[in-house]
Design a protein around this motif. Structure first.
Motif: not given
Length: 308
Positions: A152, A171, A136, A122-123, A218, A173, A149-150, A140, A132, A125
């Motif tokens: 926000q 970002l 992402y 998962c990122l 996201a 991780i 996934r991200a 992916q 970024t 952000l």
């Protein structure tokens, strides 16, 4: 379609050990230091052990959470004899890799974390940043054997409290599940692959590749949920087995979220949302059982490096 031009991303910081018991970042940074990785094509890469004192003690932090020390207010607070180690260290890191919000700050900041929650790769952000979001999307597209996934966090960068906010683009991780103080090969390899793809993207970007615009989904953070507690503030329930390990699975009204110690089920009320950081070990002290998010689609433009 609109195309946005950015200066080359010539300086990169990769940090581990911001939390001293999250072992993946600790060992990735140690490996980078061992092999003296400091130049990749057009970018200089700095590997940094963010909280060496906590790493030595294999604890999240020694006096206060380093990853909550990077707001503008804390970074500009005076240092005294009673200032906690982590706040001193935050100001050192800001001087070395920032200053936050300045032209001197590193172009790209990547901070490596583990979670005890079942979040996969998962990122995390902050603001809507085209760089970024493109990274992402790139990760992916390359790591197709698992969900990437991200999350926000809709916070102004001056109030952003975590280390990666020091960079011009940043970002985190976040990968799990991994227990604190434990290193898992599968998770180490997953994070290393994500870092390698980011560096490859960076080289391609700096060499003049155009990255086409597009869309990504996201999870936008909405709120945190605490455990049920009694009048003395003690927890009276645990995460329900049906929610445990189900990060990012849609939570509908009436779905079980907690099971009390006497065996009663507490159900989710309100709108359909997505839980994440479910039963994260480090969040007990923060009075957070899980976060809730809404799934959002972000559209972004094509980007390219600006030629001199």
């Amino acid at each position: 379609m609109e195309r946005i031009f950015f200066p080359p991303l010539s300086s990169v910081a990769i940090c581990g050990g911001t939390h001293g018991n999250e072992m993946t970042g600790v060992y990735i940074v140690r490996e980078m230091e061992k092999h003296a990785v400091n130049k990749t094509g057009s970018a200089s890469i700095t590997a940094v052990m963010a909280n060496p004192r906590a790493v030595d003690a294999c604890t999240r932090y020694t006096e206060m959470d380093l990853n909550r020390c990077f707001t503008d207010a804390l970074l500009s607070s005076p240092i005294t004899d009673t200032t906690p180690y982590e706040l001193r260290r935050a100001q050192e890191l800001n001087a070395q890799l920032g200053p936050k919000g300045s032209e001197e700050a590193v172009d790209l900041f990547i901070d490596l974390h583990n979670t005890t929650a079942n979040m996969g790769l998962c990122l995390i952000l902050y603001s809507l940043d085209w760089i970024t979001l493109h990274i992402y999307k790139y990760i992916q597209s390359k790591m197709t054997s698992m969900p990437v996934r991200a999350v926000q966090l809709d916070i102004p960068i001056s109030d952003a409290y975590s280390l990666e906010s020091v960079g011009k683009h940043g970002l985190a991780i976040e990968v799990g599940p991994q227990p604190n103080g434990v290193l898992r090969a599968d998770i180490f390899n997953m994070v290393k692959e994500a870092v390698d793809h980011t560096v490859t993207w960076l080289q391609e970007f700096n060499s003049g590749c155009t990255f086409e615009g597009g869309e990504v989904e996201a999870y936008t953070f909405l709120k945190s949920v605490d455990y049920p507690r009694d009048s003395a503030g003690e927890i009276t329930a645990a995460i329900h087995p049906e929610l445990q390990d189900n990060d990012f699975k849609l939570l509908r009204p009436g779905d079980p979220v907690f099971m009390s110690f006497s065996g009663e089920t507490v159900k989710h009320e309100g709108e359909e949302l997505y839980p994440f950081f479910v039963n994260e070990c480090a969040y007990y002290e923060k009075k957070i059982a899980f976060h809730l998010a809404r799934k959002t689609t972000f559209t972004f433009p094509s980007i390219c490096v600006k030629k001199d």
